[in-house]
Design an enzyme around this catalytic site. Structure first.
Site, PDB file in Angstrom:
ATOM      1  N   ARG A  91     108.177   4.278 -28.545  1.00 43.72           N
ATOM      2  CA  ARG A  91     109.826   4.344 -29.775  1.00 43.72           C
ATOM      3  C   ARG A  91     109.968   2.912 -30.096  1.00 43.72           C
ATOM      4  NH1 ARG A  91     112.017   9.392 -29.426  1.00 43.72           N
ATOM      5  NH2 ARG A  91     113.915   9.484 -31.767  1.00 43.72           N
ATOM      6  N   ARG A 174     120.601   7.012 -36.969  1.00 44.49           N
ATOM      7  CA  ARG A 174     119.593   7.051 -36.355  1.00 44.49           C
ATOM      8  C   ARG A 174     118.002   7.062 -37.183  1.00 44.49           C
ATOM      9  NH1 ARG A 174     119.881  13.069 -33.854  1.00 44.49           N
ATOM     10  NH2 ARG A 174     118.181  12.829 -33.625  1.00 44.49           N
TER      11      ARG A 174
HETATM   12  P1  ADP Z   1     114.577  13.520 -32.380  1.00 37.97           P
HETATM   13  O1  ADP Z   1     113.866  14.354 -32.186  1.00 37.97           O
HETATM   14  O2  ADP Z   1     115.448  13.871 -33.195  1.00 37.97           O
HETATM   15  O3  ADP Z   1     114.111  11.826 -32.720  1.00 37.97           O
HETATM   16  P2  ADP Z   1     114.773  12.391 -29.488  1.00 37.97           P
HETATM   17  O4  ADP Z   1     115.204  13.900 -28.380  1.00 37.97           O
HETATM   18  O5  ADP Z   1     113.658  12.339 -29.035  1.00 37.97           O
HETATM   19  O6  ADP Z   1     115.680  13.041 -30.673  1.00 37.97           O
HETATM   20  O7  ADP Z   1     115.638  11.371 -29.141  1.00 37.97           O
HETATM   21  C1  ADP Z   1     117.643  11.326 -29.067  1.00 37.97           C
HETATM   22  C2  ADP Z   1     117.400  10.101 -28.548  1.00 37.97           C
HETATM   23  O8  ADP Z   1     117.131   9.896 -27.066  1.00 37.97           O
HETATM   24  C3  ADP Z   1     117.656   9.212 -28.825  1.00 37.97           C
HETATM   25  O9  ADP Z   1     118.668   8.752 -30.231  1.00 37.97           O
HETATM   26  C4  ADP Z   1     117.443   7.902 -28.282  1.00 37.97           C
HETATM   27  O10 ADP Z   1     118.854   7.898 -27.746  1.00 37.97           O
HETATM   28  C5  ADP Z   1     116.572   8.370 -26.498  1.00 37.97           C
HETATM   29  N1  ADP Z   1     115.488   8.351 -26.833  1.00 37.97           N
HETATM   30  C6  ADP Z   1     114.555   8.990 -26.423  1.00 37.97           C
HETATM   31  N2  ADP Z   1     113.649   8.507 -26.332  1.00 37.97           N
HETATM   32  C7  ADP Z   1     113.624   7.155 -26.639  1.00 37.97           C
HETATM   33  C8  ADP Z   1     113.163   5.749 -26.383  1.00 37.97           C
HETATM   34  N3  ADP Z   1     111.289   6.274 -26.219  1.00 37.97           N
HETATM   35  N4  ADP Z   1     113.426   5.140 -26.211  1.00 37.97           N
HETATM   36  C9  ADP Z   1     114.973   5.125 -26.845  1.00 37.97           C
HETATM   37  N5  ADP Z   1     116.111   5.585 -26.671  1.00 37.97           N
HETATM   38  C10 ADP Z   1     114.502   6.729 -26.493  1.00 37.97           C
END
Ligand code: ADP
Ligand code: ADP
Length: 218
Positions: A91, A174
C-alpha cells in the site's frame, strides 16, 4: 498446474476482497489479505491487533514496519509455492520495495498487478453497505450482493456485521489515504510492465471474467 503470483490493487470498497475470493478458488492459491490478518489479530486481542486498531479505526495506514514482516513470513509458507494473491498489500512505495527485495531473495517474480478502479461515489456506497461474516470474513453488500438469508453468511451461517471503519467519514479518509500513498504504486508497476487495469464499476461476475481472461495468457 499454472503458478500465478498476483497483487490486487485498488481503493477501499472497489471489490478487491470479493474478486480475491473468486480468484483464489479458480487458481487454487492462498489469499493473503493484510486487512484480514489485522482484523483476526484484533478479534484475538493480540498486541499487533491492539496497535493496528488505533490506525485502522481512524482510516489511516498501519505503519510499514508492522506490515512488511508479516507478509515476508507468510510468503515463505509452503502453500505459496503454488503462487499467491496479495490483497491490500503493498500500500506504500516502501512496502512495494520491501516486497521486491523479498521476492528477489526467493528467486520469484510477480505475474500481474490487477488494478481495479471506480469513482469515489461508488466506493463510498459499496463500503457503507458492506457486511462481513463474523466467522469466515466473507463480504456481502446489503444491496449489490445480499446473502440468501438476511444477516447470515451463505457459506457458514455466521452472523454478518459492519466493519468499524466502514462509516462514511472514515471511508472518505481511507480514499484520501489511498490517493496519496497507494495510487503511486500504479506507476511503479506500470514501469515494470505488469499492470492490468480493470473497470471496477462493472458487476461482480463481469469483473471476475475480465480478470481471468486477461490472466489466461499471463
Ligand atoms: P479495504 O479492503 O477496504 O481497502 P483492508 O481490509 O484492506 O480495507 O484494510 C483495512 C485497514 O487495514 C486499512 O485502512 C489499514 O488501516 C489497514 N491495512 C491493511 N493493509 C495494510 C497495509 N498493507 N499497510 C498499512 N495498513 C494496512
Ligand atoms: P475491498 O476489498 O476492495 O475493500 P470488497 O470486495 O469488500 O472491497 O467490496 C466492497 C463492497 O462492495 C462489498 O459489500 C461487496 O459485496 C460490494 N461489491 C464488490 N464488488 C462489487 C461490484 N462489482 N458491484 C457491486 N458491488 C460490489
Amino acid at each position: 498446474m499454472i503458478i500465478v503470483r498476483l497483487i490486487l490493487l485498488g481503493p477501499p470498497g472497489v471489490g478487491k476482497g470479493t474478486q480475491a475470493s473468486a480468484i483464489v478458488k479458480e487458481y487454487n492459491i492462498p489469499h493473503i489479505s493484510t486487512g484480514d490478518i489485522f482484523r483476526s489479530n484484533i478479534k484475538e486481542g493480540t498486541e499487533l491487533g491492539k496497535k493496528a486498531k488505533e490506525y485502522m479505526d481512524k482510516g489511516l495506514l498501519v505503519p510499514d514496519e508492522l506490515v512488511v514482516s508479516i507478509v515476508q513470513d507468510r510468503l515463505t509458507k509452503e502453500d505459496c509455492v503454488q503462487g499467491f494473491l496479495l490483497d491490500g498489500f503493498p500500500r506504500t512505495i516502501n512496502q512495494a520495495e520491501a516486497l521486491d527485495k523479498e521476492l528477489t531473495k526467493m528467486g520469484i517474480k510477480l505475474d500481474k498487478v490487477v488494478n481495479i478502479d471506480a469513482d469515489k461515489e461508488i466506493l463510498i456506497e459499496r463500503a457503507i453497505g458492506r457486511r462481513i461474516c463474523k466467522t469466515c470474513g466473507s463480504s456481502y453488500h446489503i444491496k449489490f450482493n445480499p446473502p440468501k438469508v438476511e444477516n447470515l453468511c451463505d457459506i457458514d451461517n455466521g452472523e454478518l456485521f459492519q466493519r468499524d471503519d466502514d462509516i462514511e467519514e472514515t471511508v472518505a479518509t481511507r480514499i484520501e489515504v489511498y490517493l496519496n500513498q497507494t495510487q503511486p504504486l500504479i506507476d511503479y508497476y506500470k514501469e515494470k510492465g505488469i499492470i492490468l487495469n480493470v473497470d471496477g464499476t462493472r458487476p461482480i461476475d463481469e469483473v471476475f471474467e475480465t480478470i481471468v481472461k486477461a490472466l489466461g495468457d499471463k
